[in-house]
Each structure stands twice: as C-alpha cells, then as structure tokens.
Design an enzyme around this catalytic site. Structure first.
Site, mmCIF file in Angstrom:
data_model
loop_
_atom_site.group_PDB
_atom_site.id
_atom_site.type_symbol
_atom_site.label_atom_id
_atom_site.label_comp_id
_atom_site.label_asym_id
_atom_site.label_seq_id
_atom_site.Cartn_x
_atom_site.Cartn_y
_atom_site.Cartn_z
ATOM 1 N N SER A 71 48.026 36.408 15.002
ATOM 2 C CA SER A 71 46.805 37.124 14.596
ATOM 3 C C SER A 71 45.982 36.316 13.593
ATOM 4 C CB SER A 71 47.176 38.464 13.959
ATOM 5 O OG SER A 71 48.051 39.184 14.782
ATOM 6 N N GLY A 72 46.619 35.860 12.524
ATOM 7 C CA GLY A 72 45.897 35.160 11.458
ATOM 8 C C GLY A 72 45.490 33.756 11.859
ATOM 9 N N THR B 54 53.139 37.545 17.212
ATOM 10 C CA THR B 54 54.001 38.733 17.215
ATOM 11 C C THR B 54 53.258 39.954 17.733
ATOM 12 O OG1 THR B 54 55.170 37.833 15.316
ATOM 13 C CG2 THR B 54 55.466 40.173 15.747
ATOM 14 N N CYS B 55 52.070 40.174 17.245
ATOM 15 C CA CYS B 55 51.343 41.401 17.583
ATOM 16 C C CYS B 55 51.172 41.550 19.090
ATOM 17 C CB CYS B 55 49.988 41.396 16.881
ATOM 18 S SG CYS B 55 49.009 42.826 17.314
ATOM 19 N N CYS C 68 52.852 44.901 18.058
ATOM 20 C CA CYS C 68 51.968 46.070 18.204
ATOM 21 C C CYS C 68 51.641 46.438 19.652
ATOM 22 C CB CYS C 68 50.629 45.819 17.512
ATOM 23 S SG CYS C 68 50.635 44.629 16.183
ATOM 24 N N LYS D 294 54.605 47.285 22.044
ATOM 25 C CA LYS D 294 55.189 48.497 21.456
ATOM 26 C C LYS D 294 54.374 49.733 21.826
ATOM 27 C CE LYS D 294 53.762 49.840 17.704
ATOM 28 N NZ LYS D 294 53.793 49.618 16.289
ATOM 29 N N TYR E 42 59.143 51.442 9.808
ATOM 30 C CA TYR E 42 58.384 51.954 10.937
ATOM 31 C C TYR E 42 58.839 51.393 12.287
ATOM 32 C CZ TYR E 42 55.245 47.879 11.418
ATOM 33 O OH TYR E 42 54.734 46.644 11.646
ATOM 34 N N ILE E 43 59.332 50.152 12.299
ATOM 35 C CA ILE E 43 59.760 49.580 13.579
ATOM 36 C C ILE E 43 60.996 50.329 14.102
ATOM 37 C CG2 ILE E 43 60.660 47.496 14.712
ATOM 38 C CD1 ILE E 43 58.789 45.853 12.911
ATOM 39 N N GLU F 283 59.843 53.861 15.221
ATOM 40 C CA GLU F 283 59.067 53.834 16.471
ATOM 41 C C GLU F 283 59.971 53.594 17.677
ATOM 42 O OE1 GLU F 283 54.744 52.324 14.750
ATOM 43 O OE2 GLU F 283 56.131 50.837 15.523
ATOM 44 N N ASP G 257 51.807 37.357 7.728
ATOM 45 C CA ASP G 257 53.172 37.783 7.371
ATOM 46 C C ASP G 257 53.949 36.750 6.576
ATOM 47 O OD1 ASP G 257 52.594 40.047 8.762
ATOM 48 O OD2 ASP G 257 54.247 39.874 10.203
ATOM 49 N N ALA H 20 49.340 53.385 10.613
ATOM 50 C CA ALA H 20 49.957 54.444 11.432
ATOM 51 C C ALA H 20 51.401 54.090 11.739
ATOM 52 C CB ALA H 20 49.189 54.600 12.738
ATOM 53 N N HIS I 72 34.780 71.586 16.027
ATOM 54 C CA HIS I 72 35.655 72.662 16.467
ATOM 55 C C HIS I 72 35.721 72.724 17.984
ATOM 56 C CE1 HIS I 72 37.701 76.471 16.087
ATOM 57 N NE2 HIS I 72 36.891 76.982 17.004
ATOM 58 N N GLU J 204 39.577 69.096 12.165
ATOM 59 C CA GLU J 204 38.682 69.965 11.380
ATOM 60 C C GLU J 204 39.401 70.510 10.146
ATOM 61 O OE1 GLU J 204 37.498 73.848 13.146
ATOM 62 O OE2 GLU J 204 38.911 73.356 14.729
HETATM 63 C C1 FAD Z 1 57.904 45.390 16.743
HETATM 64 C C2 FAD Z 1 56.672 45.195 15.885
HETATM 65 C C3 FAD Z 1 55.672 46.116 15.925
HETATM 66 C C4 FAD Z 1 54.527 45.947 15.154
HETATM 67 N N1 FAD Z 1 53.549 46.896 15.210
HETATM 68 C C5 FAD Z 1 52.436 46.748 14.474
HETATM 69 C C6 FAD Z 1 51.398 47.709 14.554
HETATM 70 O O1 FAD Z 1 51.500 48.706 15.273
HETATM 71 N N2 FAD Z 1 50.274 47.497 13.810
HETATM 72 C C7 FAD Z 1 50.138 46.400 13.001
HETATM 73 O O2 FAD Z 1 49.094 46.249 12.369
HETATM 74 N N3 FAD Z 1 51.128 45.476 12.897
HETATM 75 C C8 FAD Z 1 52.255 45.633 13.617
HETATM 76 N N4 FAD Z 1 53.245 44.669 13.550
HETATM 77 C C9 FAD Z 1 53.082 43.555 12.595
HETATM 78 C C10 FAD Z 1 52.192 42.457 13.175
HETATM 79 O O3 FAD Z 1 52.691 42.048 14.422
HETATM 80 C C11 FAD Z 1 52.139 41.284 12.204
HETATM 81 O O4 FAD Z 1 51.759 41.750 10.935
HETATM 82 C C12 FAD Z 1 51.149 40.216 12.654
HETATM 83 O O5 FAD Z 1 51.478 39.747 13.927
HETATM 84 C C13 FAD Z 1 51.122 39.077 11.636
HETATM 85 O O6 FAD Z 1 50.286 38.043 12.085
HETATM 86 P P1 FAD Z 1 50.548 36.543 11.622
HETATM 87 O O7 FAD Z 1 49.410 35.750 12.143
HETATM 88 O O8 FAD Z 1 50.854 36.504 10.188
HETATM 89 O O9 FAD Z 1 51.901 36.115 12.343
HETATM 90 P P2 FAD Z 1 52.369 36.199 13.843
HETATM 91 O O10 FAD Z 1 51.549 37.105 14.661
HETATM 92 O O11 FAD Z 1 53.840 36.472 13.768
HETATM 93 O O12 FAD Z 1 52.130 34.732 14.401
HETATM 94 C C14 FAD Z 1 52.840 33.633 13.947
HETATM 95 C C15 FAD Z 1 52.989 32.659 15.098
HETATM 96 O O13 FAD Z 1 53.427 31.408 14.601
HETATM 97 C C16 FAD Z 1 54.321 30.840 15.522
HETATM 98 N N5 FAD Z 1 55.116 29.856 14.785
HETATM 99 C C17 FAD Z 1 56.090 30.090 13.878
HETATM 100 N N6 FAD Z 1 56.523 28.933 13.365
HETATM 101 C C18 FAD Z 1 55.810 27.950 13.956
HETATM 102 C C19 FAD Z 1 55.806 26.536 13.818
HETATM 103 N N7 FAD Z 1 56.581 25.913 12.951
HETATM 104 N N8 FAD Z 1 54.961 25.830 14.600
HETATM 105 C C20 FAD Z 1 54.141 26.452 15.493
HETATM 106 N N9 FAD Z 1 54.111 27.785 15.638
HETATM 107 C C21 FAD Z 1 54.926 28.518 14.872
HETATM 108 C C22 FAD Z 1 55.097 32.019 16.056
HETATM 109 O O14 FAD Z 1 55.656 31.731 17.324
HETATM 110 C C23 FAD Z 1 54.021 33.090 16.120
HETATM 111 O O15 FAD Z 1 53.425 33.158 17.388
HETATM 112 C C24 FAD Z 1 54.400 44.801 14.318
HETATM 113 C C25 FAD Z 1 55.425 43.858 14.274
HETATM 114 C C26 FAD Z 1 56.542 44.042 15.053
HETATM 115 C C27 FAD Z 1 57.651 43.022 14.991
#
Ligand code: FAD
Length: 461
Positions: free
Chosen positions: A15-16, A42-43, A48, A51, A180-181, A184, A305, A343, A438, A443
């Site tokens: 995501s980031g 991850t998301c 997310c 899930k 929450y995980i 859920e 994260d 949520a 309503h 409401e």
């Molecule tokens: C089961 C579950 C359910 C979730 N549900 C929700 C939800 O409903 N709502 C919500 O807002 N958040 C939810 N989250 C949290 C959300 O997924 C994370 O907060 C979000 O993905 C964080 O984004 P990020 O960019 O920090 O890391 P990530 O999305 O984890 O991305 C990091 C990426 O870096 C890659 N990586 C790691 N190390 C290296 C490396 N050395 N070289 C190259 N690539 C690498 C990984 O493979 C990964 O793809 C959930 C998480 C889980 C586990």
C-alpha cells in the site's frame, strides 16, 4: 542530472510503497520500485481485500436463513471452498495487474525481487545481484505474522497468510489471538460452517476498543456458536490421529483440524541490510522515524507497517502522500494519526472512531455518554436475535463528540462518515440539529437526545 541511478528507490510494493513510487514517478521523478512477492502487498494479496471477500462468502448462510422470514423458500444449499478460492484468486490477480499498470503508466521502473540495502544510497536486488543508487530511498516492507516460535509445535500451525490458500476447508479450527484479525477469521470460518474456537490470553477480545463493543461482539459471537476461551493460551501443539492436539493452559487439550495463530505482526526488517545504511530500529525491529516518516538517515524514509505506528492500509497510503508533499512538493506535511476511523469486519461489524469510553474518561473530567441498543429492523421478520449498539462519547465541557462506536450491520460504512464529523470537530448539538434518515439504523446517531449516563473523573454516575 544527479549522480544517482534514480531519484527515488522504493523497497516494497504494498500500500505505502506503490503509492509513493507511483505519485513520485507521475511528478517526473526517476523512480524504481521492487517487490519480493506480489504487487499490492499485504492488503491486496493476503489482507484486507481477500479477507473482505471471505467475509461476504461467510455471510450467506445467515442471508439464506433470514430470507425465509420474508417469504422466500431457499432450497438445497452447498458451499464449495475451492470455487471461492479460485474466484478470490482471480480477483486478486486482477487487482495486482492494476497496481502494476498504475506504476507502469507513471513510468516507474518495476522490479520483482527482494532488495537489501548495501549502503545509505545503494540498493541490491537479491535475485540478480544488480545494484542501483538512489538519491532517496523509501522502505515500505510491511510486516509478517508473528510465528510464535516459542510455542512447541508452532510449525504445525497456520497464520492468516495460509488461511487464504488452504487446500480444504477444515471441519474445526482453533484461532489464537484477540485482535481484529483473529476475531474476523473466527467469524469467517464459523460462517463457512467450521466448528470454531477462539482462545485469547486477555480478559476480553479486542483490547483497545470500547467495552460495549467488545462485550456486545463477544456475546453475539457466542450466540452464533463460536466458542471463546479467555484468560487462556495454547501451550503446545502436537499431531494426533487425523487432527492436531492443542494443549491449553486452562481448558485441557483440544482436538482440532487446524490451529491458526493471529498473535500480532512483526516488521519485515530482518536481513534488509539496515545496519549497512545505519538505519535505526526499535526493540521489535520496527524502523524508527520522525514526524515526517524520516529515519535517522535524512534521505531514507520508512512508512506503513514497518514503522509500527498504526497498521492500517489507509494510514500507509496517507504516510506515503505526506512523504510526497514533504520531499517533492516543498510542503512539509506530517502524517495525521488522530481520529482514525476503523472497522472490525466481524459479524456483526464494529465501526469506530475516536476515543473509547475508558480512554475519554481518563482524558476528560466529565463525559456524557449516549447509548442506544436495539434490534435492527431486518431482524424483526427474519426472527434473528441480534442487537445493534450505538454510542457517542461527548466531552461535557465543550460538547464535542470525542468517540463514536457502533456494533451492527454496515458499522464500517457508518464509521467512515462519522470520521468526517469527528475530524471536523462536530459537537453533540451538530448531531442533534441533523435531520434523521428514516428508516435506517444510522438515524439513531442523531436522535439520542439525553445522555444515558455521565462519567465523572473516570467513574460512571
Ligand atoms: C489478514 C489481514 C487483514 C487486514 N485487514 C485490514 C483491513 O481490513 N483494513 C486495513 O486498513 N488494514 C488491514 N490490514 C492491514 C494492512 O494490510 C496493512 O496495514 C497494509 O498492507 C500496510 O501497508 P505497507 O505498505 O506498510 O506494507 P505491505 O502492504 O505489507 O507491503 C509490504 C510489501 O513489501 C514486500 N517486501 C518485504 N520485504 C521486502 C524486501 N526486502 N524487498 C522487496 N519487497 C519486500 C512484501 O512482500 C510486501 O508486499 C490487514 C492485514 C492483514 C494481515
């Protein structure tokens, strides 16, 4: 032209990371991004999105039951786990493609490899051994499920990662964790017909949420048939005949097909070469950053994260956008971590923003608490025994709504909109002069005229 290969190198395509890379590239910066697993992170791949698709799948049995109360006869039903997995995988692949396309359209260079830092300006792709230099580096590598290696038999357990790819739907599952995980997935598996037990060492599930939400959800889950063991932990997992044996501290040994651990997530900083670049981490391995997501090395940033601030997708994306503003738009912007609406996609859902009653009670001398509990309209004809709880926490001194909490259908959707009102600093009077829609459940939020009770110096009066 700088002496570096790139203006920005982003490690991690979640995501980031994707947001930082795509927007920086669209501003004309020379950007590279690398991902070791699948773009979307991850998301999209194992958080997310899949899930929520599982949540939808698991809700159908209740929909079928409810339909009868409305005159429908629903015939023979069956569920095909493999079909769900295949459909989910197809959708995830589509989304991954969109992430790549966005990066490609913005003209970022896309790599598919794990990366390590060689020094403070150099990134190495472990797949090919290639190295690239960059003026700035963003580390957005996220986290991984805590494997709980101290637990004997932990290698027999699964985490949320594997839960998305189980070959067969188990007949029974024991889920450890109270966050929450864990909650859920307990609802998902139960909804899909799996005999589900949740085990958590704390006194109540979802420790940082408002107590009414925690208790209300606990009761609703038990009423559905989910077993919840509190104040207990798994001490050992062994292989039995066709099952796993999970020895617990207080509840004997449970025979289940699958044991899932949802005991928190660890920052993915091992082997990243942070020491080569001099980037500091905390005791948990999370990268230490300042208010602008800057590490102790001024041109290296970390977001999402891996920094262990707030582990949510919109937060990682927001931190990425603040990085762009600060570094590429000459507009220093700190991520705002206040009043994050969120949520829990349990059944019923929890939607929440702001302070719980307990937190607000510690912060403000006097609170007005508005609380409504009712049976949702849909449940009248369906005959389902369920309740919706809504709660507004108001600081008595200035009448500002400082917390809003909902347990019930579509609570997540409502929390999103409540988030705007709390962010705007709305008072209870603003809520009162808002016309109700309503008939809706929402409401109730604008029709709770007198406080249910007050909290003075943290004590309910
Ligand atoms: C089961 C579950 C359910 C979730 N549900 C929700 C939800 O409903 N709502 C919500 O807002 N958040 C939810 N989250 C949290 C959300 O997924 C994370 O907060 C979000 O993905 C964080 O984004 P990020 O960019 O920090 O890391 P990530 O999305 O984890 O991305 C990091 C990426 O870096 C890659 N990586 C790691 N190390 C290296 C490396 N050395 N070289 C190259 N690539 C690498 C990984 O493979 C990964 O793809 C959930 C998480 C889980 C586990």
């Amino acid at each position: 032209m700088t002496a570096y290969d790139y203006d920005l190198f982003v490690i991690g395509g979640g995501s980031g990371g994707v947001r930082s890379a795509r927007v920086a590239a669209s501003l004309g910066k020379r950007v590279a991004i690398t991902e070791e697993y699948r773009y979307g992170g991850t998301c999209v791949i194992r958080g997310c999105v899949p899930k929520k698709l599982f949540v939808y799948a698991s809700q159908f049995p209740e929909h079928f039951e409810d339909a009868e109360g409305y005159g429908w006869s629903v015939g023979e039903r069956s569920f095909d786990w493999k079909k769900l997995i295949a459909a989910k995988d197809k959708e995830i692949t589509r989304l991954e493609g969109l992430y790549r396309k966005g990066l490609d359209n913005a003209k970022a260079d896309i790599f598919d490899s794990r990366a390590e830092l060689v020094d403070a300006h150099t990134v190495k792709l472990t797949k090919t051994g290639e190295t690239f230099t960059a003026e700035r580096i963003v580390i957005a590598v996220g986290g991984t499920p805590n494997e709980h290696k101290a637990l004997p038999g932990h290698e027999l357990t699964i985490s949320s990662n594997e839960a998305f790819h189980l070959e067969e739907l188990p007949k029974s599952i024991l889920i450890a964790g109270g966050g929450y995980i864990a909650v859920e997935f307990a609802n998902i598996f139960h909804g899909l017909g799996v005999e589900t037990t949740l085990i958590y060492r704390g006194k109540e599930i979802l420790s940082r949420f408002d107590h009414d939400m925690r208790k209300g959800l606990h009761e609703a889950m038990e009423a559905k048939g989910i077993k919840i063991l509190l104040g207990d932990i798994i001490e050992e997992v062994t292989k039995g005949e066709g099952t796993l044996q999970a020895r617990t501290k207080n509840n004997g040994t449970l025979a289940v097909e699958t044991v899932m651990l949802a005991l928190g997530r660890d920052p993915s900083t091992k082997g990243l070469g942070l020491e080569n670049a001099g980037v500091k981490v905390d005791a948990r391995g999370a990268i230490i950053v300042d208010d602008y997501s800057r590490t102790n090395v001024p041109h290296i940033f970390a977001l999402g994260d891996v920094t262990d601030r707030v582990q949510l997708t919109p937060v990682a994306i927001h931190e990425a956008m603040c990085f762009i503003e600060t570094e590429y738009k000459n507009n220093p912007t700190k991520p705002d971590h206040e009043l994050i609406a969120t949520a829990v996609f349990s059944q019923p859902e929890i939607g929440t923003v702001g302070l719980s009653e307990e937190e607000a009670g510690r912060k403000y001398p006097e609170l007005e608490v508005y609380r409504a509990q009712f049976r949702p309209m849909k449940a009248t004809l369906s005959g389902r025994q369920e309740k919706t709880i809504m709660k507004l926490i108001v600081n008595a001194a200035d009448r500002k709504v400082v917390g809003a909490h909902i347990l019930g259908h579509e609570a997540g959707e409502m929390a999103q909109l409540l988030g705007i009102t709390l962010k705007a600093g709305c008072t209870k009077d603003d809520f009162d002069r808002t016309m109700a829609v309503h008939p809706t459940a929402a409401e109730e939020l604008v029709t709770m005229y007198s406080p249910s009770y007050r909290v003075v110096n943290g004590e309910r009066v």
